[in-house]
Motif scaffolding. Structure first.
Motif, short mmCIF file in Angstrom:
data_model
loop_
_atom_site.label_atom_id
_atom_site.label_comp_id
_atom_site.label_asym_id
_atom_site.label_seq_id
_atom_site.Cartn_x
_atom_site.Cartn_y
_atom_site.Cartn_z
N THR A 40 0.83 -1.21 0.00
CA THR A 40 0.00 0.00 0.00
C THR A 40 0.86 1.25 0.00
O THR A 40 0.45 2.29 -0.53
N LEU A 41 2.06 1.16 0.57
CA LEU A 41 2.92 2.34 0.71
C LEU A 41 3.28 2.97 -0.63
O LEU A 41 3.03 4.17 -0.83
N PRO A 42 3.89 2.24 -1.58
CA PRO A 42 4.23 2.88 -2.85
C PRO A 42 3.00 3.34 -3.62
O PRO A 42 3.06 4.33 -4.36
N CYS A 43 1.89 2.63 -3.43
CA CYS A 43 0.65 3.04 -4.11
C CYS A 43 0.26 4.46 -3.70
O CYS A 43 -0.17 5.27 -4.53
N HIS A 44 0.40 4.77 -2.42
CA HIS A 44 0.04 6.11 -1.95
C HIS A 44 1.16 7.12 -2.17
O HIS A 44 0.91 8.28 -2.50
N PHE A 45 2.41 6.69 -2.00
CA PHE A 45 3.53 7.61 -2.17
C PHE A 45 3.66 8.09 -3.62
O PHE A 45 4.11 9.21 -3.88
N LEU A 46 3.27 7.24 -4.58
CA LEU A 46 3.36 7.59 -5.99
C LEU A 46 2.00 7.90 -6.61
O LEU A 46 1.89 8.07 -7.82
N LEU A 47 0.98 7.99 -5.77
CA LEU A 47 -0.39 8.13 -6.26
C LEU A 47 -0.61 9.41 -7.05
O LEU A 47 -1.41 9.45 -7.98
N ASN A 48 0.11 10.47 -6.71
CA ASN A 48 -0.09 11.75 -7.40
C ASN A 48 0.25 11.69 -8.88
O ASN A 48 -0.22 12.51 -9.66
N ASN A 49 1.07 10.71 -9.28
CA ASN A 49 1.38 10.56 -10.70
C ASN A 49 0.12 10.31 -11.52
O ASN A 49 0.08 10.64 -12.71
N PHE A 50 -0.90 9.74 -10.90
CA PHE A 50 -2.15 9.44 -11.60
C PHE A 50 -3.31 10.26 -11.03
O PHE A 50 -4.07 10.84 -11.78
N MET A 51 -3.42 10.31 -9.73
CA MET A 51 -4.53 11.02 -9.09
C MET A 51 -4.51 12.52 -9.39
O MET A 51 -5.56 13.15 -9.54
N ALA A 52 -3.31 13.08 -9.49
CA ALA A 52 -3.16 14.52 -9.72
C ALA A 52 -2.63 14.81 -11.12
O ALA A 52 -2.08 15.88 -11.38
N ALA A 53 -2.80 13.85 -12.04
CA ALA A 53 -2.33 14.05 -13.42
C ALA A 53 -3.06 15.23 -14.06
O ALA A 53 -4.22 15.48 -13.78
N VAL A 54 -2.32 15.93 -14.91
CA VAL A 54 -2.89 17.10 -15.60
C VAL A 54 -3.17 16.74 -17.06
O VAL A 54 -2.26 16.68 -17.88
N PRO A 55 -4.44 16.49 -17.40
CA PRO A 55 -4.75 16.15 -18.79
C PRO A 55 -4.70 17.39 -19.67
O PRO A 55 -4.70 18.53 -19.18
N SER A 56 -4.64 17.20 -20.97
CA SER A 56 -4.67 18.33 -21.90
C SER A 56 -5.97 19.10 -21.68
O SER A 56 -7.03 18.50 -21.45
N TYR B 128 -11.51 19.48 -20.54
CA TYR B 128 -10.39 18.56 -20.35
C TYR B 128 -10.49 17.36 -21.29
O TYR B 128 -11.59 16.89 -21.60
N ASP B 129 -9.33 16.88 -21.68
CA ASP B 129 -9.25 15.64 -22.47
C ASP B 129 -9.34 14.47 -21.49
O ASP B 129 -8.42 14.22 -20.72
N ASN B 130 -10.45 13.75 -21.52
CA ASN B 130 -10.63 12.64 -20.58
C ASN B 130 -10.40 11.28 -21.22
O ASN B 130 -10.90 10.26 -20.75
N SER B 131 -9.62 11.25 -22.30
CA SER B 131 -9.34 9.98 -22.98
C SER B 131 -8.44 9.07 -22.15
O SER B 131 -8.53 7.85 -22.24
N THR B 132 -7.56 9.67 -21.33
CA THR B 132 -6.65 8.88 -20.48
C THR B 132 -7.17 8.80 -19.06
O THR B 132 -7.21 7.72 -18.46
N PHE B 133 -7.57 9.92 -18.49
CA PHE B 133 -8.07 9.97 -17.13
C PHE B 133 -9.51 10.49 -17.14
O PHE B 133 -9.77 11.58 -17.62
N LYS B 134 -10.41 9.69 -16.59
CA LYS B 134 -11.80 10.12 -16.52
C LYS B 134 -11.96 11.33 -15.62
O LYS B 134 -12.70 12.26 -15.92
N SER B 135 -11.26 11.30 -14.48
CA SER B 135 -11.26 12.45 -13.58
C SER B 135 -10.01 12.41 -12.71
O SER B 135 -9.53 11.33 -12.34
N THR B 136 -9.49 13.58 -12.40
CA THR B 136 -8.34 13.72 -11.50
C THR B 136 -8.62 14.89 -10.57
O THR B 136 -9.67 15.55 -10.67
N LEU B 137 -7.70 15.15 -9.65
CA LEU B 137 -7.86 16.31 -8.78
C LEU B 137 -7.96 17.59 -9.61
O LEU B 137 -8.68 18.53 -9.26
#
Length: 534
Positions: free
Chosen positions: A39-55, A124-133
């Motif tokens: 669970t640790l790396p999942c949360h420590f690296l979560l911002n790479n996906f959870m806070a991704a900036v789509p076009s 937002y372009d939601n082709s990669t991420f449906k929703s992020t922060l």
């Protein structure tokens, strides 16, 4: 037999070697904690996906004048409604105040090309991420700093939680504080997922980081304290592989779950299993003996001997002999972070290890957050970064066994600094060369992280071991929090960030050379063992 009785006092490491310091009991200990560890790396690296900036671009629906604009195709609307950047891409933060229809004919001339900030939000372009922060609270353009702050707040939570849980686990034990960490991490993560505002999210993210710090600190201490001298290196490498496994798991989960709220819940779900399996987790017998709780220690040692088929040895062990192994009755002694600085030798140890940890984390995340040039989607990029850790950790095992902890730590940090130094002189248009060198730097930096975790647990005495890891983890997370900000120094001099990372890596490597070697040595039990080594 290694244990001597009568006038001689036995050490816990001697007892552990007799009941097998690497048997079924230890394997069970590691496996029980896998659920929490991944669970640790999942949360420590979560911002790479959870806070991704789509076009994204401005919502230009307000430009519809009820005439020509409404009859244009989407691409044509973007041409007349949004200015282009120098590289030809559409602006992310600006729009025209009025439709520029002349752009449809290829002409950029106009009497009125006034641009303004986005007036009606963004598309937002939601082709990669449906929703992020970012898409949830429009954390772009003038609010983009708020998106980056979510990671900083999380690591500040980890920074606060590390010494807190280190102190509490040295005071009240490893096992109960692990349960507290499991439950609080799960609760705050769930509250994260159901946050109704940005402020609520950042507050819950802080407490999630603080709670996860307990898992990170206590788990490795508990594992190391149950492994024999000759197996500590192997155990540390095996435990660190959980991070790699968790990193790969994160990529898979993030690929399947592209909505940020559900993603948080998905990566937190292993903690449910961790809470369920906690009941089978043993307390550290080493800690119990150091605290004078010999009856409880005897109970767990007996269970270890039975599971490892060494029950016959227990005929010569009693709670009284365990008390003698402590060499002093320190059950009423309360240790705090202050004890790390009271006496000369442990004070030097705390200062040197703190500097090294700061440099290790500062450099590791500096490289991780600034490697570019792959041109791949975020999932594949993250998978590559995670995959290169596996061979480095396997190599670290043989390095630690052959040359020791200190040379291994010094070598990996200096090689990391060398990689950063080389890239200073590689032209930016040599993308492949820069990427290869950067990946090598990432691998050696990962090696320094893995080695330092084991090194630290062996350096600090049992009575302040969690305090020591909490203190060094605090400094490490301080480095993590500051590291991303160093990139801003490129406005002063474009090479200053790289020079800074390189300098910190080299200085940390040199300071690591001042630490004592711990290869094949018994773990110190008390501070006196460091001040007056026997």
């Amino acid at each position: 037999m290694l244990i001597l009785f009568g006038c001689c006092k036995m050490k816990f490491d001697n007892i552990l070697s007799e009941i097998n310091g690497f048997g079924k009991f230890q394997i069970k200990l590691v496996l029980i904690q896998v659920f929490a560890q991944i669970t640790l790396p999942c949360h420590f690296l979560l911002n790479n996906f959870m806070a991704a900036v789509p076009s994204h671009h401005c919502d230009i629906s307000a430009l519809d004048d009820g005439g020509t604009f409404g009859n244009l195709s989407l691409d044509q609307k973007l041409v007349v409604g949004i200015p282009a950047e120098q590289d030809g891409s559409l602006s992310s933060c600006q729009m025209f105040s009025k439709p520029q229809y002349q752009h449809l004919s290829g002409s950029n001339a106009s009497e009125d090309t006034l641009t303004v900030q986005c007036q009606n939000g963004w598309v937002y372009d939601n082709s990669t991420f449906k929703s992020t922060l970012v898409t949830e609270w429009d954390l772009v353009c003038h609010r983009k700093g708020m998106n980056r702050a979510t990671a900083t707040v999380f690591f500040i939570g980890v920074m606060v939680g590390a010494p807190l849980f280190g102190f509490l686990s040295d005071r009240f034990g490893r096992r109960p504080l692990l349960l507290v960490s499991y439950v609080s991490s799960a609760v705050f993560a769930v509250l994260n997922a159901f946050s109704t505002s940005y402020v609520m999210f950042t507050i819950m993210r802080f407490f999630t980081g603080m709670s996860l710090a307990g898992i990170s600190i206590i788990s490795i201490v508990l594992n190391i304290e149950w492994f024999g001298v000759e197996h500590r290196t192997f155990s540390a490498i095996i435990i660190s592989l959980d991070w790699t496994l968790g990193g790969c798991l994160l990529v898979g989960i993030a690929y399947c779950v592209n909505e940020w709220r559900m993603l948080i819940l998905a990566v937190t779900s292993p903690l449910i299993l961790a809470i369920i399996t906690w009941r089978w987790l043993p307390e550290s017998a080493r800690w119990l003996i150091a605290k004078g709780k010999v009856d409880a220690a005897y109970h767990y040692i007996t269970k270890c001997a039975e599971m490892n088929n060494r029950s016959k040895f227990m005929a010569t062990i009693t709670p009284r002999t365990l008390l003698e192994s402590a060499e002093a009755d320190t059950g009423d002694k309360k240790y705090t972070l202050v004890d790390l600085f009271k006496t000369p030798n442990i004070r030097k140890l705390a200062i040197f290890s703190g500097i090294v940890w700061y440099g290790v984390a500062f450099t590791y995340y500096g490289i991780s957050l600034n490697i570019t040039g792959f041109g791949l989607n975020p999932y594949l990029t993250q998978l590559i970064f995670t995959s290169i850790e596996m061979p480095m950790k396997i190599g670290a095992y043989f390095l630690l066994e052959k040359v020791g902890r200190k040379p291994g730590e010094v070598g990996t940090l200096l090689l990391t600094g060398l990689s950063l130094f080389i890239n200073i002189f590689v032209p930016k248009d040599k993308g492949i060369i820069r990427t290869v060198v950067a990946v090598l730097g990432k691998a050696t930096s990962e090696g320094s992280f893995t080695i330092m975790y084991l090194f630290t647990t062996e350096l600090y005495p049992t009575v302040v071991r969690s305090n020591g890891l909490g203190y060094t983890s605090f400094l490490a997370r301080l480095g993590v929090s500051i590291s991303p900000l160093i990139v801003l120094l490129e406005d002063v001099w474009h090479l200053l960030p790289a020079v800074t990372y390189c300098t910190v890596a080299v200085v940390s490597g040199l300071v690591a050379s001042l630490l004592p070697e711990t290869l094949n040595t018994q773990l110190p039990e008390f501070i006196q063992d460091i001040e007056k080594p026997r």
